[in-house]
Design a protein around this motif. Structure first.
Motif, PDB file in Angstrom:
ATOM      1  N   PHE A  63       0.824  -1.206   0.000  1.00 23.89           N
ATOM      2  CA  PHE A  63       0.000   0.000   0.000  1.00 23.89           C
ATOM      3  C   PHE A  63       0.858   1.256   0.000  1.00 23.89           C
ATOM      4  O   PHE A  63       1.934   1.290   0.613  1.00 23.89           O
ATOM      5  N   LEU A  64       0.322   2.274  -0.653  1.00 21.15           N
ATOM      6  CA  LEU A  64       0.916   3.608  -0.621  1.00 21.15           C
ATOM      7  C   LEU A  64       0.016   4.447   0.290  1.00 21.15           C
ATOM      8  O   LEU A  64      -1.175   4.580   0.025  1.00 21.15           O
ATOM      9  N   LEU A 211       9.291   6.592  -8.159  1.00 17.16           N
ATOM     10  CA  LEU A 211       8.371   7.128  -9.165  1.00 17.16           C
ATOM     11  C   LEU A 211       6.981   7.378  -8.584  1.00 17.16           C
ATOM     12  O   LEU A 211       6.074   7.801  -9.290  1.00 17.16           O
ATOM     13  N   LEU A 212       6.819   7.104  -7.317  1.00 17.91           N
ATOM     14  CA  LEU A 212       5.482   7.215  -6.714  1.00 17.91           C
ATOM     15  C   LEU A 212       5.257   8.601  -6.125  1.00 17.91           C
ATOM     16  O   LEU A 212       6.185   9.204  -5.592  1.00 17.91           O
ATOM     17  N   ASP A 213       4.013   9.073  -6.220  1.00 16.97           N
ATOM     18  CA  ASP A 213       3.677  10.329  -5.541  1.00 16.97           C
ATOM     19  C   ASP A 213       2.324  10.193  -4.836  1.00 16.97           C
ATOM     20  O   ASP A 213       1.739   9.109  -4.812  1.00 16.97           O
ATOM     21  N   LEU A 214       1.856  11.304  -4.297  1.00 14.54           N
ATOM     22  CA  LEU A 214       0.657  11.271  -3.440  1.00 14.54           C
ATOM     23  C   LEU A 214      -0.618  11.646  -4.187  1.00 14.54           C
ATOM     24  O   LEU A 214      -1.668  11.837  -3.564  1.00 14.54           O
ATOM     25  N   LYS A 215      -0.499  11.748  -5.513  1.00 16.87           N
ATOM     26  CA  LYS A 215      -1.656  12.183  -6.316  1.00 16.87           C
ATOM     27  C   LYS A 215      -2.938  11.431  -5.947  1.00 16.87           C
ATOM     28  O   LYS A 215      -2.938  10.206  -5.845  1.00 16.87           O
ATOM     29  N   GLY A 216      -4.007  12.198  -5.739  1.00 14.46           N
ATOM     30  CA  GLY A 216      -5.315  11.592  -5.507  1.00 14.46           C
ATOM     31  C   GLY A 216      -5.574  11.195  -4.062  1.00 14.46           C
ATOM     32  O   GLY A 216      -6.659  10.716  -3.749  1.00 14.46           O
ATOM     33  N   GLU A 221      -5.243   8.738   3.898  1.00 12.97           N
ATOM     34  CA  GLU A 221      -5.788   7.804   2.886  1.00 12.97           C
ATOM     35  C   GLU A 221      -4.669   6.945   2.295  1.00 12.97           C
ATOM     36  O   GLU A 221      -3.500   7.321   2.311  1.00 12.97           O
ATOM     37  N   PHE A 222      -5.077   5.813   1.745  1.00  8.54           N
ATOM     38  CA  PHE A 222      -4.090   4.936   1.090  1.00  8.54           C
ATOM     39  C   PHE A 222      -4.697   4.312  -0.150  1.00  8.54           C
ATOM     40  O   PHE A 222      -5.916   4.344  -0.342  1.00  8.54           O
ATOM     41  N   ARG A 223      -3.814   3.749  -0.969  1.00  8.79           N
ATOM     42  CA  ARG A 223      -4.270   2.958  -2.117  1.00  8.79           C
ATOM     43  C   ARG A 223      -3.304   1.788  -2.295  1.00  8.79           C
ATOM     44  O   ARG A 223      -2.141   1.888  -1.871  1.00  8.79           O
ATOM     45  N   PRO A 224      -3.775   0.689  -2.904  1.00  7.87           N
ATOM     46  CA  PRO A 224      -2.824  -0.396  -3.174  1.00  7.87           C
ATOM     47  C   PRO A 224      -1.855   0.015  -4.279  1.00  7.87           C
ATOM     48  O   PRO A 224      -2.224   0.805  -5.154  1.00  7.87           O
ATOM     49  N   LEU A 225      -0.640  -0.498  -4.220  1.00 10.06           N
ATOM     50  CA  LEU A 225       0.277  -0.310  -5.349  1.00 10.06           C
ATOM     51  C   LEU A 225      -0.198  -1.185  -6.486  1.00 10.06           C
ATOM     52  O   LEU A 225      -0.749  -2.271  -6.259  1.00 10.06           O
ATOM     53  N   THR A 226       0.025  -0.749  -7.711  1.00 10.01           N
ATOM     54  CA  THR A 226      -0.326  -1.590  -8.858  1.00 10.01           C
ATOM     55  C   THR A 226       0.787  -2.622  -9.044  1.00 10.01           C
ATOM     56  O   THR A 226       1.932  -2.387  -8.629  1.00 10.01           O
TER      57      THR A 226
END
Ligand code: URA
Length: 239
Positions: A63-64, A211-216, A221-226
């Motif tokens: 997760f990010l 290459l990851l950022d906090l966009k969105g 909050e978090f999102r799974p990494l692709t």
């Protein structure tokens, strides 16, 4: 089928190298039989024990997370303060952060249950770029900025060259916004670098990790990494 040492590392029990040592030292059993051969392949249905304790094999998750400030980069805190895993109540896997951000630092933090992946990214030779936005007390001069870019002497050694840019300043308030990109991970590195040039950090946020950022995402909050992002991070780590 996966190599035994990989499965042990993935369970977060040891680094890959230490997992190899555990196997060679006869500390690992597969389906009740001690295995000392490093190449041994195991399948998800095999029962693996390390030092007599069965390991739990969870599906790896990544997760990010946008860590807010005033949160500990840990899975528990003796003083009862908020910790990063409090933000993942619905995730069953035993997550832990990859590295840490200070209590007062906000920004991008990865969490996973994949110990091997975490070890890989945290290895000192891994050169992932981390990009921070810093609010300083006082306004650093061009020379100060240059000094940061060239490297400053800290008690645990000189910092490697960094990319540094003065983004804006507020003359009246005597504060500045500075962007800095580093690839090392010394403890409290950014704060100590700015202390070293005499401009203490008032606010610190990690905006990018590789290459990851906090966009969105909003703080908390978090999102799974692709799968692609996971692959990219792995590739970066070994090149
Ligand atoms: N550098 C710091 O000083 N603190 C952080 O949280 C991250 C980098």
């Amino acid at each position: 089928m996966d190599r035994l040492q990989k499965v042990i590392a993935q369970a977060g029990i040891a680094s890959r190298r230490n997992a190899e040592k555990l196997i060679e030292d006869g500390k690992v059993k597969v389906n009740g039989t001690t295995v000392t051969e490093l190449g041994t392949k195991v399948s998800p249905s095999d029962e693996i024990e390390v030092n007599g304790v069965p390991i739990e094999k969870e599906a790896p998750v990544y997760f990010l997370f946008y860590k807010p400030s005033a949160v500990i980069s840990s899975v528990k805190d003796e003083k009862g303060r908020k910790v990063v895993t409090d933000y993942f109540p619905e995730i069953e896997q035993r997550l832990f952060p990859i590295g840490r951000l200070d209590y007062d630092t906000s920004g991008l933090l990865l969490l996973t249950n994949d110990g091997e992946f975490a070890n890989l990214l945290m290895h000192p030779k891994y050169k992932v770029e981390k990009h921070y936005i810093v609010k300083t007390k006082g306004i650093p001069s061009k020379q100060d900025i240059n000094q940061l870019a060239l490297g400053v002497r800290l008690e645990d050694g000189k910092t490697a060259p960094a990319k540094v840019r003065l983004k804006s300043l507020e003359k009246k308030k005597q504060t500045a916004i500075v962007e800095i990109t580093i690839h090392e991970g010394k403890n409290r590195q950014v704060r100590r670098m700015f202390d070293a040039i005499g401009f203490p950090v008032q606010k610190l946020k990690r905006e990018r990790y590789g290459l990851l950022d906090l966009k969105g995402l909003n703080p908390g909050e978090f999102r799974p990494l692709t799968p692609h992002e996971i692959k990219q991070l792995r590739t970066l780590a070994v090149t």
